[in-house]
Design a protein around this motif. Structure first.
Motif, short mmCIF file in Angstrom:
data_model
loop_
_atom_site.label_atom_id
_atom_site.label_comp_id
_atom_site.label_asym_id
_atom_site.label_seq_id
_atom_site.Cartn_x
_atom_site.Cartn_y
_atom_site.Cartn_z
N LEU A 6 0.81 -1.22 0.00
CA LEU A 6 0.00 0.00 0.00
C LEU A 6 0.84 1.27 0.00
CD1 LEU A 6 -2.92 -0.84 2.46
CD2 LEU A 6 -3.15 -0.20 0.05
N ILE A 7 2.11 1.18 0.40
CA ILE A 7 2.93 2.38 0.54
C ILE A 7 2.98 3.20 -0.75
CG2 ILE A 7 5.29 3.21 0.92
CD1 ILE A 7 5.60 1.00 3.02
N PRO A 18 0.12 8.32 -1.75
CA PRO A 18 -0.17 9.63 -2.38
C PRO A 18 -1.51 9.63 -3.11
CG PRO A 18 2.12 9.04 -2.74
CD PRO A 18 1.46 7.83 -2.16
N TYR A 19 -1.81 8.54 -3.84
CA TYR A 19 -3.09 8.46 -4.55
C TYR A 19 -4.26 8.45 -3.57
CZ TYR A 19 -6.95 6.56 -7.28
OH TYR A 19 -8.17 6.36 -7.87
N ILE A 20 -4.12 7.69 -2.48
CA ILE A 20 -5.19 7.64 -1.48
C ILE A 20 -5.43 9.02 -0.87
CG2 ILE A 20 -5.82 6.70 0.78
CD1 ILE A 20 -4.29 4.13 -0.03
N PRO A 48 -2.12 10.64 -12.56
CA PRO A 48 -0.66 10.63 -12.42
C PRO A 48 -0.19 9.99 -11.12
CG PRO A 48 -1.37 12.73 -13.32
CD PRO A 48 -2.62 11.98 -12.92
N ALA A 49 -0.92 10.25 -10.01
CA ALA A 49 -0.55 9.63 -8.73
C ALA A 49 -0.72 8.12 -8.79
CB ALA A 49 -1.39 10.22 -7.60
N LEU A 50 -1.76 7.65 -9.48
CA LEU A 50 -1.99 6.21 -9.59
C LEU A 50 -0.95 5.57 -10.51
CD1 LEU A 50 -3.76 3.96 -8.58
CD2 LEU A 50 -5.40 4.47 -10.40
N ALA A 51 -0.58 6.27 -11.58
CA ALA A 51 0.47 5.76 -12.47
C ALA A 51 1.80 5.68 -11.72
CB ALA A 51 0.60 6.66 -13.69
N TYR A 108 -15.34 6.12 -8.67
CA TYR A 108 -14.29 6.23 -9.69
C TYR A 108 -12.91 6.06 -9.07
CZ TYR A 108 -11.26 8.36 -13.24
OH TYR A 108 -10.25 8.61 -14.14
N THR A 109 -12.63 6.82 -8.01
CA THR A 109 -11.31 6.74 -7.39
C THR A 109 -11.08 5.35 -6.78
OG1 THR A 109 -12.22 7.73 -5.37
CG2 THR A 109 -11.16 9.20 -6.94
N LEU A 110 -12.11 4.80 -6.16
CA LEU A 110 -11.98 3.48 -5.56
C LEU A 110 -11.82 2.41 -6.65
CD1 LEU A 110 -11.98 1.89 -2.94
CD2 LEU A 110 -14.48 1.77 -3.06
#
Length: 246
Positions: A20-21, A25-27, A54-57, A216-218
């Protein structure tokens, strides 16, 4: 001779907490983005929306940074889906001279096709599951959605129907990658459904935006988190199963 468990170059197993680390940032951005929209704070999430993908990428690349061999096929499709989603999120910003909704639908269709290719071909994933019979519920969802929303779509009826197909395929084929990714596909589908309800049927903007943003984010987060975990595990399994070296 080294025992199989000590195969040269095999990435060390990681716990869920360690995995998860890279996604923290995405969370964090997702939570701020949702709160801005839910409470109608200044900007209503505009400042954070274009930071999500971008945070998820970054999380996906960070998760696989030390994995060798790099699972190029799987990662390329993940990053293509996230890039197309990012452009879809900012359709009005990137293409101010084009109609926002059709442009957004087009780029999200590309994202969904990338996910469909990922789930169906499973590049870099060892032994993906079969699509379960209950995934037919997504076909029922498509028919019901067209029956309810279609009469209000006007000239966008055909694009809506085509987009519904790829959206339903994403949800159905995501079941091949296990529970986490399957939930991600389902949440992504809920998000797309509420966009249709908001745009074509005048659903409550506050309620619609809240559900759209949260799902969407989840959904995107679960899809990517589950996929990179499978890619990493597949590389580890392949190296452990490789012939031992002296």
């Amino acid at each position: 001779m080294r025992p199989p468990s000590a195969a040269v170059g095999a990435p060390a197993p990681v716990t869920t907490r360690q995995a998860l680390i890279p996604f923290l940032p995405y969370i964090a951005i997702s939570l701020v983005h949702c709160l801005l929209i839910i409470f109608g704070l200044p900007g209503s999430g505009f400042e954070t929306k274009q930071l999500l993908m971008p945070a998820l990428a970054l999380a996906a690349v960070w998760s696989m940074w030390r994995v060798r061999p790099w699972p190029r096929g799987g990662m390329a499709l993940v990053l293509l889906a996230l890039t197309a989603s990012w452009i879809g999120d900012g359709a009005g910003l990137f293409f101010p001279g084009l109609p926002t909704l059709p442009t957004m639908i087009g780029f999200f269709a590309i994202a969904h096709l990338a996910y469909v290719a990922l789930f169906w071909r499973a590049p870099g994933i060892s032994a993906p599951k079969r699509v379960p019979w209950w995934a037919l519920v997504y076909a029922v969802w498509w028919v019901v959605t067209l029956a309810v929303v279609g009469p209000h779509a006007g000239a966008l009826f055909i694009p809506l129907g085509v987009y519904g197909v790829v959206l339903g395929m994403t949800a159905a084929f995501s079941t091949r990658f296990g529970r986490r990714v399957a939930w991600g596909g389902a949440f992504f589908l809920v998000s797309g459904t509420f966009i249709a309800l908001r745009e074509f049927m005048g659903a409550s903007a506050w309620f619609g935006d809240t559900v759209i943003t949260a799902t969407y984010t989840l959904g995107q987060g679960l899809i990517v988190f589950g996929t990179v975990a499978l890619l990493r595990a597949s590389v580890t399994d392949a190296k452990i199963g490789a012939p031992a070296h002296a």
